[in-house]
Design an enzyme around this catalytic site. Structure first.
Site, PDB file in Angstrom:
ATOM      1  N   LYS A  75       0.881  -1.107   0.078  1.00  0.00           N
ATOM      2  CA  LYS A  75       0.116   0.022  -0.016  1.00  0.00           C
ATOM      3  C   LYS A  75       0.902   1.224   0.176  1.00  0.00           C
ATOM      4  CE  LYS A  75      -0.280  -0.083   5.104  1.00  0.00           C
ATOM      5  NZ  LYS A  75      -0.731  -0.500   6.247  1.00  0.00           N
ATOM      6  N   TYR A 119      16.200  30.971   5.316  1.00  0.00           N
ATOM      7  CA  TYR A 119      14.815  31.648   5.763  1.00  0.00           C
ATOM      8  C   TYR A 119      15.064  31.895   7.166  1.00  0.00           C
ATOM      9  CZ  TYR A 119      12.532  31.037   1.016  1.00  0.00           C
ATOM     10  OH  TYR A 119      11.922  31.171  -0.158  1.00  0.00           O
TER      11      TYR A 119
HETATM   12  C1  LIG Z   1       0.102  -1.536   6.887  1.00  0.00           C
HETATM   13  C2  LIG Z   1      -0.465  -2.669   7.384  1.00  0.00           C
HETATM   14  C3  LIG Z   1       0.268  -4.109   7.448  1.00  0.00           C
HETATM   15  C4  LIG Z   1       1.621  -3.893   7.483  1.00  0.00           C
HETATM   16  O1  LIG Z   1       2.240  -3.097   8.434  1.00  0.00           O
HETATM   17  P1  LIG Z   1       3.843  -3.036   8.686  1.00  0.00           P
HETATM   18  O2  LIG Z   1       3.704  -2.354  10.276  1.00  0.00           O
HETATM   19  O3  LIG Z   1       4.159  -2.178   7.726  1.00  0.00           O
HETATM   20  O4  LIG Z   1       4.333  -4.283   8.669  1.00  0.00           O
HETATM   21  C5  LIG Z   1      -0.491  -5.247   7.671  1.00  0.00           C
HETATM   22  N1  LIG Z   1      -1.808  -5.276   7.950  1.00  0.00           N
HETATM   23  C6  LIG Z   1      -2.431  -4.257   7.817  1.00  0.00           C
HETATM   24  C7  LIG Z   1      -4.208  -4.463   7.976  1.00  0.00           C
HETATM   25  C8  LIG Z   1      -2.148  -2.923   7.520  1.00  0.00           C
HETATM   26  O5  LIG Z   1      -2.754  -1.850   7.392  1.00  0.00           O
END
Ligand SMILES: *Cc1c(COP(=O)(O)O)cnc(C)c1O
Length: 388
Positions: A54, A274
């Site tokens: 994702k 800045y």
């Molecule tokens: C993002 C997510 C993961 C992966 O989590 P990590 O901490 O990056 O390993 C797994 N399961 C769900 C439902 C998630 O939203």
């Protein structure tokens, strides 16, 4: 913009065919990613090791990352959105892809058309998927997500109870995975982990059987009793530390180099950048680098008179940051470098072996996830290795 051989390269970039106009160079080491995948897979075995891609593959490119993993045996992927699923489906026609956001009203035909599996976390979603399956006279696969204490997505306790009492609500669909998500797995000592596991097991025992999945990256290291049938690592694949207070067992995947645009000098008492936020305490030579917060090099990494910021590295030597991070620029102190060692067109290391994604996150008061997913679109992206 042709290939360049004339530009002056820092050592780690030697031999790369970079465009002369490159400002930031992001190197993504797919071989390290795959070694991380093997490590997690072996740790979780005999459970299947899926990959969470994702957030556009945690900022590293979902298709590039997922294709490299697929070529090395990974078959199941998790994305957040339907549109991420659509992109990934094109790259990987033969993989299993779950969409964590689940079914939005009316999106059934898109899921079915693309062969994507929604992660159902609500009664209305289950009913809509069931209706859609009935109309199509096909039991289409989906995951069922139970909320066991995170209070984010997933079936709440009351809805879990309704399913336990009337499991025929699931008759029209095919539940290919039953999952839950841990809220505190990065802190193994927290008692919530065992509590969530207990609730998950209890729910699973009372509904029609399906493969089970609970562990994210950190969850895998909680032990075999947390791995069940399938694990869902994300951050650890990309080299981030899955633990909040232990040393990182994973290999670095990302390195980032910024291009020197200009070398300058300023006197004691002058300020840099800045707001005049940083006043020089000595005569200073500096290098101005073509990366800024528009590239995801966060404003919080800058320095002021009151606080030091994140360093860059050049040939292994730290270069302190001088003043605020601008939108497209950062300034580093090169006074302590040997004379004439850094030139216009050189690259300095911003993230890499000397200063990791986790170090960067700690300096900015954030987490590695945010550093990775903020990596900007202006970088020249170079993927190393990875296929089969
Ligand atoms: C993002 C997510 C993961 C992966 O989590 P990590 O901490 O990056 O390993 C797994 N399961 C769900 C439902 C998630 O939203």
């Amino acid at each position: 913009m042709g290939a360049a051989s004339a530009i002056s390269l820092g050592d780690p970039l030697e031999g790369l065919d970079l465009p002369p106009s490159a400002t930031g160079v992001l190197i993504i080491d797919l071989e390290a990613l795959i070694r991380n995948y093997f490590k997690l897979r072996d740790e979780a075995a005999p459970a299947e090791c899926a990959a969470v891609v994702k957030g556009i593959g945690y900022g590293l490119g979902a298709c590039e990352v997922a294709s490299a993993l697929f070529a090395n045996g990974c078959r199941t992927f998790f994305v957040a959105t339907l549109s991420e699923g659509e992109t990934l489906r094109e790259a990987l026609p033969d993989s299993v892809i779950y969409v964590l956001d689940g079914l939005l009203p009316g999106s059934g035909p898109d899921f079915a058309g693309l062969g994507l599996r929604p992660v159902l976390g609500d009664m209305a979603e289950i009913e809509e998927w069931a209706r859609f399956c009935q109309i199509n006279e096909q039991k289409l696969p989906a995951a069922l997500h139970a909320d066991t204490g995170m209070n984010r997505l997933g079936l709440k306790a009351a809805d879990q109870q309704r399913l336990i009492e009337k499991p025929e609500r699931l008759d029209a669909v095919s539940i290919s995975l039953l999952m839950s998500h841990l809220a505190c797995a990065d802190e193994p000592e927290r008692r919530e982990n065992a509590l969530q596991r207990e609730r998950f097991v209890r729910f699973a025992a009372n509904i029609p059987s399906a493969p089970l999945s609970l562990a994210n990256s950190a969850g895998i290291f909680l032990g075999p009793e947390f791995c069940f049938d399938l694990v869902r690592p994300g951050i650890a694949l990309y080299g981030g530390n899955p633990f909040s207070k232990r040393t990182n067992p994973m290999e670095q995947v990302v390195s980032l180099y910024g291009r020197v645009l200009q070398i300058g000098e300023a006197q004691t008492g002058e300020t840099v950048g800045y707001g005049g936020a940083f006043q020089l305490k000595r005569p200073t030579n500096y290098a101005t680098v073509a990366v800024g917060y528009a590239d995801g090099y966060l404003f919080a990494l800058g320095s002021s008179d009151k606080r030091s910021g994140a360093p860059a590295y050049f040939r292994g030597q730290p270069l302190p940051i001088l003043g605020r991070v601008s939108m497209d620029l950062i300034v580093f102190d090169i006074t302590d470098q040997p004379q004439n060692s850094i030139h216009r067109g050189d690259f300095v290391e911003l993230i890499g072996p000397h200063f990791t994604v986790d170090d960067t996150a700690a300096f900015a008061g954030t987490i590695a996830y945010e550093i990775l997913t903020s990596l900007g679109p202006r970088y020249t992206r170079i993927y190393r290795g990875g296929l089969g």
